[in-house]
Every structure is written in C-alpha cells, then in structure tokens.
Design an enzyme around this catalytic site. Structure first.
Site, PDB file in Angstrom:
ATOM      1  N   TYR A  52       0.709  -1.127   0.056  1.00 24.36           N
ATOM      2  CA  TYR A  52      -0.128   0.104  -0.185  1.00 24.36           C
ATOM      3  C   TYR A  52       0.828   1.445  -0.024  1.00 24.36           C
ATOM      4  O   TYR A  52       0.771   2.165  -0.861  1.00 24.36           O
ATOM      5  CB  TYR A  52      -1.066  -0.132   1.314  1.00 24.36           C
ATOM      6  CG  TYR A  52      -1.633   1.435   1.386  1.00 24.36           C
ATOM      7  CD1 TYR A  52      -2.592   1.668   0.612  1.00 24.36           C
ATOM      8  CD2 TYR A  52      -1.294   2.235   2.328  1.00 24.36           C
ATOM      9  CE1 TYR A  52      -3.423   2.844   0.889  1.00 24.36           C
ATOM     10  CE2 TYR A  52      -2.021   3.321   2.634  1.00 24.36           C
ATOM     11  CZ  TYR A  52      -3.092   3.779   1.754  1.00 24.36           C
ATOM     12  OH  TYR A  52      -3.453   4.983   1.928  1.00 24.36           O
ATOM     13  N   TRP A  76      -4.206   8.659   9.790  1.00 24.48           N
ATOM     14  CA  TRP A  76      -5.122   8.325  10.831  1.00 24.48           C
ATOM     15  C   TRP A  76      -6.543   9.120  10.330  1.00 24.48           C
ATOM     16  O   TRP A  76      -6.922   9.861  11.296  1.00 24.48           O
ATOM     17  CB  TRP A  76      -4.819   8.468  11.945  1.00 24.48           C
ATOM     18  CG  TRP A  76      -3.475   7.856  12.278  1.00 24.48           C
ATOM     19  CD1 TRP A  76      -2.688   6.889  11.474  1.00 24.48           C
ATOM     20  CD2 TRP A  76      -2.591   7.261  13.785  1.00 24.48           C
ATOM     21  NE1 TRP A  76      -1.615   6.493  11.864  1.00 24.48           N
ATOM     22  CE2 TRP A  76      -1.554   6.694  13.502  1.00 24.48           C
ATOM     23  CE3 TRP A  76      -3.014   8.073  14.924  1.00 24.48           C
ATOM     24  CZ2 TRP A  76      -0.683   6.433  14.373  1.00 24.48           C
ATOM     25  CZ3 TRP A  76      -2.208   7.586  16.083  1.00 24.48           C
ATOM     26  CH2 TRP A  76      -0.981   6.800  15.601  1.00 24.48           C
TER      27      TRP A  76
END
Length: 227
Positions: A52, A76
C-alpha cells in the site's frame, strides 16, 4: 487493484491535468514513510514499508509530474464512514454493558501519530486552492507542491486515542490494555502489512501557507458528542 487506484490512476490524471493546464489535488498518506524518525517533513525521502505504501509513493511521484499540483499527506483519517473512533466507541459500549462478557480491549501502543478529521482536510485543501473566508471565487492559491495536513495537538499512540474514546463514551478508559504491535499480531494467520512506528507529520509548511489545523483532541470530543 491497489496499484491501479493509488499509482496508475493518479498518473493518468496527472498527465491529463498537465495537458489541459488543470490543477490536481492528490491525497497521500503517512505510509509513504518507514516511520524510523518522528515528525516527518514533506521533503523526507520516500521509504514505504508495505505494498500500500509503495503504491501511494508511486502516486505521489506521478502527480509531481503535473506542473499545477498539490500532494496533501494525511494520517489516521476520521470521517463519516467506518473508522477507528467508531470501532472503539462500540467496544467501550460493550465493556460498559454488564450483560456483555467483554472486559478489556487490547490496542497497540508503539505506533504514534495524530488523527486527521476530514473537515480539516477539506478546509485545508480549499485554503491551498485559494478559497478562504468563504470565498466564492479563489484568491491567491498557495505555492504548488506537497503539504502535510493532519490535526494539530499532541502525538499519541493508538492505545492512548482508544483510552480517550472510552473515557468520552463511558468513562472506562482503564479497560484499554496497551500492547506492542508484535505481540498484537503474534497469533495472526497470514502476512501482516507493516506500518510506520511514527506517523506524525510536520505541519510547519501548511502553517506558513496560512492554515492552522485544529487540535485533534478538541475535534475528537466534538465528534464523540455528535455520535
């Protein structure tokens, strides 16, 4: 599919935008770094650990080929969809429910960063594009390039954030049990994507461009109240 979405797609968009003189905004990630140092600046060499992260790094490089571009790095992310805060809120409710057998929840405490709420990301991107103070038309856009854009405030571990969520939800933050990443995944079946240990991004460049992201701890309290 990962490479198509994060690398090939942005490369095609960058080429098209370059051909037509358009501005391209590309949302990137802290996963382009290996996390061996804290407080990553925009110019730190790319060092992704996972597939990723590699695909996101490739997308960053492709977008940089478009003369008019903004690469906006987040970490996040918390918004309206499924996310860590909502998961922790539901687990806190289970711990608070006397009829539920769940008593403690283990959360990793050796990955550090700051939450990014999507409203702040949207406001920051609009600011870079020149939309400020409710402008209908853009004024002076910021210099093109890469910008870190997360919430401001303290750097915290996932376990620390979870404890905040538990306390805000039911006052049971002590039910969060911190654990090392290696121990958390010790019994996992199959490979685990490595994650950066340090995900906090340096916000001085976006601040110099005139945008000050809100403290994520304040936004977390408001987000929890809205839930």
């Amino acid at each position: 599919a990962c490479w198509a979405a994060n690398a090939a797609g942005p490369a095609l968009m960058a080429r098209t935008c370059a051909e037509h003189g358009m501005t391209l905004v590309h949302v990137s990630s802290d996963y382009v770094f290996d996390g061996t140092v804290g407080n990553h600046p925009e110019g730190e060499p790319l060092s992704p650990l996972s597939v990723y992260g590699q695909s996101k790094a490739a997308g960053d490089l492709a977008v940089a080929g478009c003369p008019r571009h903004y690469v906006v790095r987040s970490s996040w992310v918390i918004g309206d969809g499924r996310n860590f805060v909502k998961t922790m809120r539901s687990l806190s409710d289970r711990v608070a429910d006397a009829s539920d057998a769940l008593e403690r929840v283990t959360v990793v405490d050796d990955q550090l960063g700051r939450l990014t709420f999507t409203d702040q990301m949207a406001e920051g991107i609009l600011h870079l594009l020149g939309y400020r103070d409710g402008d209908v038309e853009p004024s002076a856009p910021a210099e093109y390039g890469t910008y870190n854009l997360t919430g401001s405030g303290p750097v915290e571990s996932w376990a620390g954030i979870a404890a905040r969520v538990f306390d805000l939800a039911n006052g049971n933050g002590e039910a969060v049990e911190p654990v090392a990443t290696a121990e958390y995944y010790a019994s996992a079946e199959g490979p685990i994507a490595p994650r950066p240990a340090h995900s906090d991004l340096d916000l001085s460049k976006i601040a110099a461009a005139g945008f000050a992201p809100r403290d994520w701890t304040e936004e977390l309290a408001e987000y929890m109240a809205a839930l």
